[in-house]
Design an enzyme around this catalytic site. Sequence first.
Site, mmCIF file in Angstrom:
data_model
loop_
_atom_site.group_PDB
_atom_site.id
_atom_site.type_symbol
_atom_site.label_atom_id
_atom_site.label_comp_id
_atom_site.label_asym_id
_atom_site.label_seq_id
_atom_site.Cartn_x
_atom_site.Cartn_y
_atom_site.Cartn_z
ATOM 1 N N ASN A 10 0.881 -1.166 0.000
ATOM 2 C CA ASN A 10 0.000 0.000 0.000
ATOM 3 C C ASN A 10 0.917 1.214 0.000
ATOM 4 O O ASN A 10 1.518 1.527 1.017
ATOM 5 C CB ASN A 10 -0.893 -0.016 1.256
ATOM 6 C CG ASN A 10 -1.673 1.281 1.406
ATOM 7 O OD1 ASN A 10 -1.852 2.023 0.436
ATOM 8 N ND2 ASN A 10 -2.140 1.555 2.612
ATOM 9 N N TRP A 11 0.995 1.851 -1.156
ATOM 10 C CA TRP A 11 1.942 2.968 -1.289
ATOM 11 C C TRP A 11 1.440 4.229 -0.588
ATOM 12 O O TRP A 11 2.180 5.180 -0.420
ATOM 13 C CB TRP A 11 2.190 3.263 -2.767
ATOM 14 C CG TRP A 11 3.030 2.244 -3.482
ATOM 15 C CD1 TRP A 11 3.417 1.006 -3.022
ATOM 16 C CD2 TRP A 11 3.597 2.377 -4.790
ATOM 17 N NE1 TRP A 11 4.187 0.373 -3.962
ATOM 18 C CE2 TRP A 11 4.311 1.183 -5.056
ATOM 19 C CE3 TRP A 11 3.572 3.368 -5.773
ATOM 20 C CZ2 TRP A 11 4.991 0.975 -6.266
ATOM 21 C CZ3 TRP A 11 4.245 3.163 -6.968
ATOM 22 C CH2 TRP A 11 4.950 1.982 -7.203
ATOM 23 N N LYS A 12 0.164 4.260 -0.235
ATOM 24 C CA LYS A 12 -0.446 5.463 0.373
ATOM 25 C C LYS A 12 -0.238 6.669 -0.554
ATOM 26 O O LYS A 12 -0.220 6.501 -1.763
ATOM 27 C CB LYS A 12 0.116 5.703 1.769
ATOM 28 C CG LYS A 12 0.127 4.451 2.640
ATOM 29 C CD LYS A 12 0.327 4.759 4.078
ATOM 30 C CE LYS A 12 0.522 3.466 4.838
ATOM 31 N NZ LYS A 12 0.190 3.591 6.240
ATOM 32 N N HIS A 95 -9.520 1.413 4.392
ATOM 33 C CA HIS A 95 -8.267 1.530 5.163
ATOM 34 C C HIS A 95 -8.528 2.465 6.346
ATOM 35 O O HIS A 95 -9.292 3.420 6.241
ATOM 36 C CB HIS A 95 -7.162 2.084 4.261
ATOM 37 C CG HIS A 95 -5.801 1.997 4.881
ATOM 38 N ND1 HIS A 95 -5.372 2.891 5.832
ATOM 39 C CD2 HIS A 95 -4.796 1.104 4.701
ATOM 40 C CE1 HIS A 95 -4.142 2.552 6.201
ATOM 41 N NE2 HIS A 95 -3.777 1.472 5.542
ATOM 42 N N GLU A 97 -6.887 4.784 7.542
ATOM 43 C CA GLU A 97 -6.608 6.208 7.270
ATOM 44 C C GLU A 97 -7.789 6.850 6.562
ATOM 45 O O GLU A 97 -8.101 8.019 6.797
ATOM 46 C CB GLU A 97 -5.312 6.341 6.445
ATOM 47 C CG GLU A 97 -4.086 6.036 7.297
ATOM 48 C CD GLU A 97 -2.896 5.496 6.524
ATOM 49 O OE1 GLU A 97 -2.875 5.592 5.283
ATOM 50 O OE2 GLU A 97 -1.984 4.952 7.179
ATOM 51 N N GLU A 167 -5.793 -5.018 10.215
ATOM 52 C CA GLU A 167 -4.745 -4.035 10.499
ATOM 53 C C GLU A 167 -5.051 -3.299 11.801
ATOM 54 O O GLU A 167 -5.826 -2.336 11.805
ATOM 55 C CB GLU A 167 -4.683 -3.009 9.367
ATOM 56 C CG GLU A 167 -4.358 -3.593 8.013
ATOM 57 C CD GLU A 167 -3.692 -2.578 7.098
ATOM 58 O OE1 GLU A 167 -2.629 -2.889 6.592
ATOM 59 O OE2 GLU A 167 -4.228 -1.468 6.933
ATOM 60 N N GLY A 173 2.165 2.024 10.660
ATOM 61 C CA GLY A 173 3.122 3.125 10.551
ATOM 62 C C GLY A 173 3.832 3.466 11.852
ATOM 63 O O GLY A 173 4.456 4.516 11.964
ATOM 64 N N SER A 213 3.047 -2.445 10.163
ATOM 65 C CA SER A 213 4.502 -2.470 10.362
ATOM 66 C C SER A 213 5.136 -3.824 10.045
ATOM 67 O O SER A 213 6.095 -4.228 10.695
ATOM 68 C CB SER A 213 4.856 -2.033 11.786
ATOM 69 O OG SER A 213 4.428 -0.702 12.007
ATOM 70 N N GLY A 234 2.683 -1.302 4.241
ATOM 71 C CA GLY A 234 2.781 0.122 3.910
ATOM 72 C C GLY A 234 4.225 0.525 3.679
ATOM 73 O O GLY A 234 4.783 0.317 2.602
ATOM 74 N N GLY A 235 4.842 1.071 4.716
ATOM 75 C CA GLY A 235 6.199 1.628 4.611
ATOM 76 C C GLY A 235 7.199 0.742 3.885
ATOM 77 O O GLY A 235 7.918 1.210 2.990
#
Length: 249
Positions: A10-12, A95, A97, A167, A173, A213, A234-235
């Site tokens: 997930n590149w966000k 998601h 976010e 999640e 994150g 994470s 993500g990251g």
Amino acid sequence: MARKKIIAGNWKMNMTPSQAVKLVETLKPLVVNDEVDVVFCVPAIDIIPVLEAAKGTNIQVGAENMYFEEKGAFTGEIAPAMLEEVGVKYVVLGHSERRQYFAETSETVNKKMLKAFEHGITPIMCCGESLEQREQGITMDWIRQQVKVGFQNVTADQAKTAVIAYEPIWAIGTGKTATTEQAQEVCAGIRQCIAEIYDEATAAEIRIQYGGSVNAKTAPDLFAQADIDGGLVGGASLKEEFGQIVNYK
Ligand code: PEP
């Protein structure tokens, strides 16, 4: 039948189109693994260049969101048919976010789920509890509610093809991965919930990811759990490390 693992990045809100193409070029040789489905979920403007850059590889492309109407006066939104036409196979829905910053609710997630299936796009439906909810001991109640509303009017045949990403919000994150036991426990609870809504056969087929994470160190143990069928990352999906996560064994 064993469930095929699915590992999605997930590149966000990261990567301009030129940066996106560079990242695909870097990751292409590192994410080769026929045993897992590899998906890059990327910002809308990156979808077409990423599809081009990923042609002929095992990388599938997903969107990070879409709207639940067909078309019309919904300024700034992306229609399901737009994704379908260019070859998008997955869409991340709900998601945390989006729930936190963009007023996404389980009800709107449900409408999007139904639309995604209509257009042959596989939803990756996210769910997860806050730290406060975990401390209150209501993690499973909350997640069951998110899953039940998210899957309203979704047929068993559709549900079998869906992906759920568990999640925990406190792990996203933050560098704080849930323990393998915590992740397995909730993923097993989600599978149980699907069995209650549908049946054991549907529960046995649906794929459930863990996200929060995930890194090259934590992935092997997490993905070895009975009810964890891969991860939403993500990251670490923006780094070469994603190649190690995809080749976690
Ligand atoms: C995510 O964005 O879905 C996620 C899990 O992020 P991270 O891996 O950075 O925690």
